[in-house]
Write a protein that holds these residues in place. Sequence first.
Motif, mmCIF file in Angstrom:
data_model
loop_
_atom_site.group_PDB
_atom_site.id
_atom_site.type_symbol
_atom_site.label_atom_id
_atom_site.label_comp_id
_atom_site.label_asym_id
_atom_site.label_seq_id
_atom_site.Cartn_x
_atom_site.Cartn_y
_atom_site.Cartn_z
ATOM 1 N N ARG A 282 0.996 -1.702 9.520
ATOM 2 C CA ARG A 282 2.013 -1.896 8.473
ATOM 3 C C ARG A 282 2.992 -0.729 8.325
ATOM 4 N NH1 ARG A 282 1.561 -7.200 6.166
ATOM 5 N NH2 ARG A 282 -0.626 -7.835 6.384
ATOM 6 N N TYR A 283 2.519 0.487 8.575
ATOM 7 C CA TYR A 283 3.365 1.645 8.316
ATOM 8 C C TYR A 283 4.411 1.809 9.420
ATOM 9 C CZ TYR A 283 4.884 6.501 8.132
ATOM 10 O OH TYR A 283 5.659 7.643 8.111
ATOM 11 N N LYS A 284 5.661 1.917 8.986
ATOM 12 C CA LYS A 284 6.784 2.152 9.909
ATOM 13 C C LYS A 284 7.476 3.451 9.504
ATOM 14 C CE LYS A 284 6.028 -2.019 11.529
ATOM 15 N NZ LYS A 284 5.269 -2.187 12.794
ATOM 16 N N ASN B 140 10.815 3.671 7.900
ATOM 17 C CA ASN B 140 10.977 3.217 6.510
ATOM 18 C C ASN B 140 10.567 4.278 5.498
ATOM 19 O OD1 ASN B 140 11.925 0.693 7.234
ATOM 20 N ND2 ASN B 140 9.886 -0.251 7.216
ATOM 21 N N TYR C 46 10.088 3.890 1.430
ATOM 22 C CA TYR C 46 8.816 4.087 0.722
ATOM 23 C C TYR C 46 8.967 5.155 -0.355
ATOM 24 C CZ TYR C 46 6.956 1.899 5.028
ATOM 25 O OH TYR C 46 6.722 1.067 6.091
ATOM 26 N N SER D 252 15.324 -5.471 0.512
ATOM 27 C CA SER D 252 14.125 -5.452 1.354
ATOM 28 C C SER D 252 13.273 -6.689 1.056
ATOM 29 C CB SER D 252 13.325 -4.167 1.075
ATOM 30 O OG SER D 252 12.228 -4.066 1.955
ATOM 31 N N LYS D 253 11.999 -6.647 1.455
ATOM 32 C CA LYS D 253 11.090 -7.768 1.239
ATOM 33 C C LYS D 253 9.763 -7.251 0.694
ATOM 34 C CE LYS D 253 12.984 -10.475 5.095
ATOM 35 N NZ LYS D 253 12.673 -11.115 6.396
ATOM 36 N N GLY E 58 6.929 -8.252 1.546
ATOM 37 C CA GLY E 58 6.006 -8.110 2.661
ATOM 38 C C GLY E 58 6.101 -6.762 3.338
ATOM 39 N N VAL E 59 7.206 -6.061 3.135
ATOM 40 C CA VAL E 59 7.376 -4.721 3.690
ATOM 41 C C VAL E 59 6.861 -3.668 2.718
ATOM 42 C CG1 VAL E 59 9.088 -3.013 4.446
ATOM 43 C CG2 VAL E 59 9.363 -5.427 5.079
ATOM 44 N N ILE E 60 7.131 -3.895 1.444
ATOM 45 C CA ILE E 60 6.862 -2.891 0.414
ATOM 46 C C ILE E 60 5.415 -2.922 -0.099
ATOM 47 C CG2 ILE E 60 7.403 -2.270 -1.980
ATOM 48 C CD1 ILE E 60 9.507 -1.293 -0.109
ATOM 49 N N ILE F 9 2.242 -1.482 1.857
ATOM 50 C CA ILE F 9 2.246 -0.021 1.900
ATOM 51 C C ILE F 9 1.805 0.549 0.557
ATOM 52 C CG2 ILE F 9 3.745 2.010 2.064
ATOM 53 C CD1 ILE F 9 3.000 0.753 4.748
#
Length: 517
Positions: free
Chosen positions: A423-425, A428, A432, A463-464, A466-468, A471
Motif C-alpha cells: 500500500r505504501y507509495k 505519496n 500522507y 484523491s481516493k 482507497g489510497v488514504i 495508510i
Amino acid sequence: MSHSKVRVRFAPSPTGALHIGGVRTALYNYLFAKKFGGDFILRIEDTDQTRFVEGAEKYIKDSLQWLGIEPVEGPDQGGPHGPYRQSERKSMYHTYAQQLLDAGLAYMAFDTPEELDALREDYEQNKKISFKYDASVRNRLNNSLHLSPVEVEALLEAKTPYVIRMMIPEDEEVFFNDLVRGHVRFDTNELDDKVILKADGMPTYHLANIVDDYHMQISHVIRGEEWLSSTAHHVLLYQMLGWEDSMPAFAHLPLLLKPKGSGKLSKRDGAKFGFPVFPMRWIEPDSQDEYQGFKENGFLPEAFLNFISLLGWNPGDDQEIMSMDTLIKAFDIEKISKSGARFDYNKALWFNQQYIIQSSNETLLDYFKLNFPSIYDMADPEYMAKVLELYRERIHTLIEFPESAKPFFSDDYFRDDQQIKKRYKEENDELYAGMFEKIIGTEPFLQANLKASVESYVEEKESKFGVILPILRLAIAGILQGPDMFAMMEVMGKEKVSTRLEASIPYFKSVKMRKDE
C-alpha cells in the motif's frame, strides 16, 4: 409414587475433573428442580476409594459455583438428609446389605479376584462368551449359596475377604418408564448378580445410590445413559428393600459425541482438536498434565450453560439465546433427544460472542476484574470500557481481547509489513503528511470530526479513500482489519495518534527498503 416435592440430585464421583457431560447432567437436574419449585442437591459418591483423586471434590464444587448451579443441600450447605458424602454414610449401607442377606435376597461371595479372572479367561477361550456371575453359575462357586453354613462360618472366623452380591431372580422381566426413552424392559436372565458391598466394606454405586436416593427423598433420577443398563438392578433393589412405592422416576440423557459424531467425547479429544472439555482448568495430580477449561478460554458462564443446555435438548422452536430464567421456564425433560448430541466448539464460540455483545461494559469489566485481573489492570476502567466497546462484536472469547486490542495498550503491536509493502507509495509522502497534519489539527478530537476532516482532505486533494485510509489504518493500528478507524483514533486520543502518525512514514520507508534489498 409417594413424593410430594421434586427433589433431584447431582451425584458425581471425585475420581477426576468434572467433564462437560457431567456439567450438562448437573444443569438439567438444576433446571428441572427450579421449574417445579423443587430442590437441587449435591451428593459426593466417593465409595470407590481406589479411584479417589485428591482435589476432585473441590474442583466439582468450584465449577458449579462458577456456573451458578448452586445446590440447596450438599457437603458444604448441609441439610436434613446428610451426610452428603457417601463415605460418611457407611454404616447405613451395611444395615441394608444385612437386611437383604437375612431375607435371602443377597449372598456372601468369597471368590478371589484371581479366581474370577481365571473364570473369565476360561469362558472367553472355551465357551467363546463373556463370563457372567449369575444364576447359571452361582450355585457352584465359592459363595454362601454353595458352601455349607459350617464352611461359611469358618471363612468368616478366618476373616476371609468377601463381597455381598444381590441375587437376581430367574425368568422374570423388569419394567420401568424412562422419561426420555419411554418404556424399557429387561429380562432378568440377562442380568448378573451385582456386587452391592465390596470387600473393603464400602458399598458399590448400585446399593449406595438406592439407599441414598430413598433416604434423601429423591423424586427424579436424571443421569447419563451409561447407567441405563444398570437401572434394572436398581429397580430390583427397590423391590427387594420394600421401597417400590418410593422409587423415583428415571431419565437417562444421551451421550455427548465427538465433533465428527463418532463416539463419546473425551478429554483426549480436547487435547487433540484444541478445545476445552472441562468447565475450568484441571491439572492431573499424578502426571501434572494440564487441561484448560472454558473459563480460562474466556467463556462467560451464562454462555457456556446456554450452549450445553442445547446439547441434546431444545425448547421446540428456533430460540437459541436463553437466559437462565428462560431456560428454567422452557425446560421440558420429555423434549430431550434419545440420540447422542455432537459437540460443536464453533457453536460454543458463537454463543459466547452473542453473550459478550449483549453484556454491558460494566459487566464485562467486573468479570475481567474477578477472573482475569491482568487484563483488567491493562488500563484505567474508563479507557478499558471505551476500547471494549469497539471490540465486543469482534471477539468470540474474552481472552482474545488483549491481543485484538493490542494497539490501544502497547506500542509493540503487530504491523502487517506485507500490506505496508503493497500500500505504501513513497511518491505519496506529501499527500500522507498533509493528511496527518489535518488529523492532528482536528478539534475537538472526536470520531465525527476526524472523519469529516479526512473526507474534506480527500476531496480537496482529488484523491481516493482507497489510497488514504489503508495508510492511515496501517499507521494507527498496524493492520487493515479492525473497528472503525475514526472511532479508534478518538479513543486513543490526540497524543497517542500524533506519536503514531509521526513515526509511521519512517517505518514505512524502512519496510520498503527491506523489500528493495
